[in-house]
Write a protein that holds these residues in place. Structure first.
Motif, mmCIF file in Angstrom:
data_model
loop_
_atom_site.group_PDB
_atom_site.id
_atom_site.type_symbol
_atom_site.label_atom_id
_atom_site.label_comp_id
_atom_site.label_asym_id
_atom_site.label_seq_id
_atom_site.Cartn_x
_atom_site.Cartn_y
_atom_site.Cartn_z
ATOM 1 N N ASN A 70 0.827 -1.204 0.000
ATOM 2 C CA ASN A 70 0.000 0.000 0.000
ATOM 3 C C ASN A 70 0.862 1.253 0.000
ATOM 4 O O ASN A 70 1.984 1.247 0.500
ATOM 5 C CB ASN A 70 -0.883 0.043 1.255
ATOM 6 N N SER A 71 0.283 2.330 -0.504
ATOM 7 C CA SER A 71 0.950 3.621 -0.351
ATOM 8 C C SER A 71 0.746 4.077 1.096
ATOM 9 O O SER A 71 -0.072 3.535 1.815
ATOM 10 C CB SER A 71 0.336 4.648 -1.300
ATOM 11 N N GLY A 72 1.488 5.080 1.467
ATOM 12 C CA GLY A 72 1.295 5.629 2.797
ATOM 13 C C GLY A 72 2.159 4.944 3.832
ATOM 14 O O GLY A 72 2.912 4.028 3.522
ATOM 15 N N ASP A 73 2.050 5.400 5.041
ATOM 16 C CA ASP A 73 2.938 4.929 6.097
ATOM 17 C C ASP A 73 2.323 3.728 6.798
ATOM 18 O O ASP A 73 1.588 3.847 7.768
ATOM 19 C CB ASP A 73 3.191 6.061 7.108
ATOM 20 N N TYR A 74 2.644 2.532 6.275
ATOM 21 C CA TYR A 74 2.012 1.336 6.816
ATOM 22 C C TYR A 74 2.586 0.946 8.176
ATOM 23 O O TYR A 74 2.028 0.139 8.875
ATOM 24 C CB TYR A 74 2.140 0.177 5.827
ATOM 25 N N MET A 75 3.712 1.554 8.536
ATOM 26 C CA MET A 75 4.276 1.219 9.849
ATOM 27 C C MET A 75 3.350 1.660 10.977
ATOM 28 O O MET A 75 3.295 1.051 12.029
ATOM 29 C CB MET A 75 5.652 1.871 10.024
ATOM 30 N N LEU A 76 2.603 2.733 10.708
ATOM 31 C CA LEU A 76 1.658 3.203 11.725
ATOM 32 C C LEU A 76 0.639 2.117 12.041
ATOM 33 O O LEU A 76 0.256 1.912 13.185
ATOM 34 C CB LEU A 76 0.947 4.462 11.227
ATOM 35 N N LYS A 77 0.207 1.436 10.983
ATOM 36 C CA LYS A 77 -0.787 0.384 11.187
ATOM 37 C C LYS A 77 -0.191 -0.771 11.980
ATOM 38 O O LYS A 77 -0.878 -1.404 12.774
ATOM 39 C CB LYS A 77 -1.303 -0.106 9.838
ATOM 40 N N ALA A 78 1.069 -1.036 11.743
ATOM 41 C CA ALA A 78 1.735 -2.085 12.512
ATOM 42 C C ALA A 78 1.747 -1.712 13.988
ATOM 43 O O ALA A 78 1.504 -2.554 14.853
ATOM 44 C CB ALA A 78 3.162 -2.280 12.006
ATOM 45 N N ASP A 79 1.998 -0.446 14.256
ATOM 46 C CA ASP A 79 1.973 0.010 15.646
ATOM 47 C C ASP A 79 0.587 -0.188 16.247
ATOM 48 O O ASP A 79 0.447 -0.643 17.374
ATOM 49 C CB ASP A 79 2.361 1.501 15.715
ATOM 50 N N GLY A 80 -0.439 0.141 15.444
ATOM 51 C CA GLY A 80 -1.814 -0.020 15.911
ATOM 52 C C GLY A 80 -2.095 -1.458 16.313
ATOM 53 O O GLY A 80 -2.733 -1.731 17.327
ATOM 54 N N LEU A 81 -1.556 -2.361 15.498
ATOM 55 C CA LEU A 81 -1.734 -3.790 15.749
ATOM 56 C C LEU A 81 -1.123 -4.166 17.095
ATOM 57 O O LEU A 81 -1.714 -4.868 17.911
ATOM 58 C CB LEU A 81 -1.065 -4.581 14.629
#
Length: 460
Positions: A70-81
RNA sequence: GUAGGUAUAGCUCAGUUGGUUAGAGCAUCAGAUUGUGGUUCUGAGGGUCGUCGGUUCGAGCCCGAUUACUUACCCCA
């Protein structure tokens, strides 16, 4: 800027002019046969939604799907997880960072296409599609990570005439390409399903098929060993043995199966389907194809439900160069029930390798350009422009070598590019109106008028 | 994911038990030929020997690691 080494991902290839002529030869041949049988061309996007593709090719297949980040900062989603206290595994992370993927084959995107366009389509719908597909496999001989498939599929018709025609399509296309010894293997998933039921392990149909598919490679012993390790019993093997070791002509095999499998309703259905295909085929004349009923043919894709095909060349060592079959419910996964489909695929890149190994490409000295105009200077270049235009107006492929290079260089260009004729224009030619016209193959040259040159080029 | 093989010039490859300045063919460029390609002849350029480390007086060669490529298995067209 630091220069990086020019390279392409493994399993991918560049195609030069010669290769493209040959590849197009393959596509054009297959395409013309598809059209002859009433199939119409469509194309679908290079990428599909990831959930369109997953779950259709089996566990092994899913692993080989190329995912798009995906575009965008997917690391943020990893943090959310992590904050939600969930495990940071690639399995959990994947849906968050990738929702698109490169197409893995042409059949599943086609099923998706049919569902999306069901109101515009007249059924039975016969489509063909020639596009690249991608698999995150380890490349080796005859196996690439990017390769072309040439698919023909029909949906909305359960007639076995379609299956018979697929065999005709394989036969005609491959014969046209110059292959003289190839086998189209046919089997029916219902027979295999019936056998699995007979031994009381219908849920292990995949294990069963994968194992017996390897018979010609690892032998009976190997198959038995693999099946035992998957939880099949010696009794099961006894039931199985007469089926997979079946020999004789296609008719003889069918007759034997009638008795061996007479208690299995599913198997009998599969047997009668194959009989019907053979009945249809009896009315058609095949070129070079050999048809073989092969009970060990299984095919990995697990959406097949009826007749299945696989094509092998007997002239060189190569995996299958085509395959296909009937799938009764592929569109069901996208919410369109009760629509049966069947299709076949040509592996264009493998066919290319086979044709190359057998030296079967037509060696027409494919000249892209027929005549090159060489000029000595700016004046001559200007003088040549109307000539250039009128040659092209006669549909003669013509190039003018732009002023600035020595004649030697220009001739060399014509030679390297296999251009058969050269027109040389210098001051003499401009004065007399008679141009030097050289035949590059014979090396002879004459002084001719423009009209005479055009006339010669038109007839040669 | 598992197991092998290979890595030297733009390409295909030689390179002796480890010993001076690493070679060939093809390709490229120039000249023989200032209006002519392909054939022929002459010459030239082109290399941190994949990378890092080790052994040695000395490493393209031996050892270890690493990367890339490749073949086979699994699976597949």
């Amino acid at each position: 800027m630091a220069s990086i080494k020019a390279s392409i991902p493994k399993g991918t290839r560049d195609f030069g002019p010669v290769e493209m002529i040959r590849r197009n030869h393959i596509y054009d041949t297959i395409k013309s046969v598809f059209k002859k049988f009433g199939y119409q061309e469509i194309q679908t996007p290079t990428m599909e939604n990831l959930d369109t593709l997953t779950g259709k090719y089996g566990d092994e297949g899913d692993k080989l799907i190329f995912k798009i980040l995906n575009s965008g900062d997917y690391m943020l989603k990893a943090d959310g997880l992590k904050q939600k206290g969930e495990e940071l595994s690639s399995k959990n992370l994947l849906p968050l960072i990738s929702e698109k993927a490169l197409r893995y084959d042409l059949t599943v995107p086609f099923a998706r296409y049919v569902v999306m366009h069901q109101n515009e389509i007249a059924f039975p719908f016969k489509r063909f599609q020639i596009q690249p597909v991608w698999r995150a496999d380890r490349p080796q001989k005859g196996r690439y990570r990017e390769f072309y498939q040439c698919d023909a599929d029909v949906v909305g018709s359960n007639s076995l005439l379609n299956e018979a025609e697929f065999i005709c399509i394989y036969d005609e296309a491959l014969s046209k390409l110059g292959l003289t010894d190839f086998t189209i293997k046919i089997n029916n998933r219902k027979i295999l399903t019936g056998i699995a039921e007979l031994i009381g392990k219908p849920s292990q149909i995949v294990d069963l098929t994968v194992a017996i598919d390897k018979l010609d490679k690892i032998g009976l012993e190997g198959v038995e060993k693999e099946l035992l390790s998957k939880g099949f019993t010696a009794d099961d093997l006894q039931t199985l043995k007469p089926v997979i070791l079946l020999a004789g002509t296609n008719e003889e095999k069918l007759a034997q199966l009638d008795t061996i499998l007479k208690t299995s309703e599913n198997s009998l259905k599969g047997i009668s389907e194959i009989r019907e295909v053979f009945d249809y085929l009896a009315s058609f004349k095949l070129n070079k194809a050999k048809i073989e009923l092969d009970l060990t043919l299984a095919r990995g894709l697990n959406y097949y439900t009826g007749c299945i095909f696989e094509v092998k060349t007997n002239e060189v060592t190569m995996g299958s160069i085509g395959g296909g079959g009937r799938y009764d419910d592929l569109t069901g996964m996208f919410g369109l029930q009760n629509l049966t489909g069947a299709g076949i695929s040509f592996g264009a890149d493998r066919i290319y390798d086979v044709l190359e190994e057998l030296n079967l490409f037509p060696h027409t000295t494919q000249e892209s350009t027929k005549v090159l105009i060489c000029v000595f200077g700016k004046e001559e270049e200007k003088y040549a422009l109307p000539l250039l235009a009128s040659l092209r107006a006669q549909h003669i492929h013509t190039e003018l070598y732009p002023f600035g290079a020595k004649i030697k260089k220009q001739m060399q260009y014509a030679n390297d590019k296999n251009i058969p004729y050269v027109i040389v224009i210098g001051s003499d030619e401009m004065q007399s109106g008679k141009l030097t016209f050289k035949n590059m193959q014979s090396g002879t040259q004459d002084k001719l008028s423009i009209d005479e040159i055009i006339e010669k080029l038109m007839i040669s």
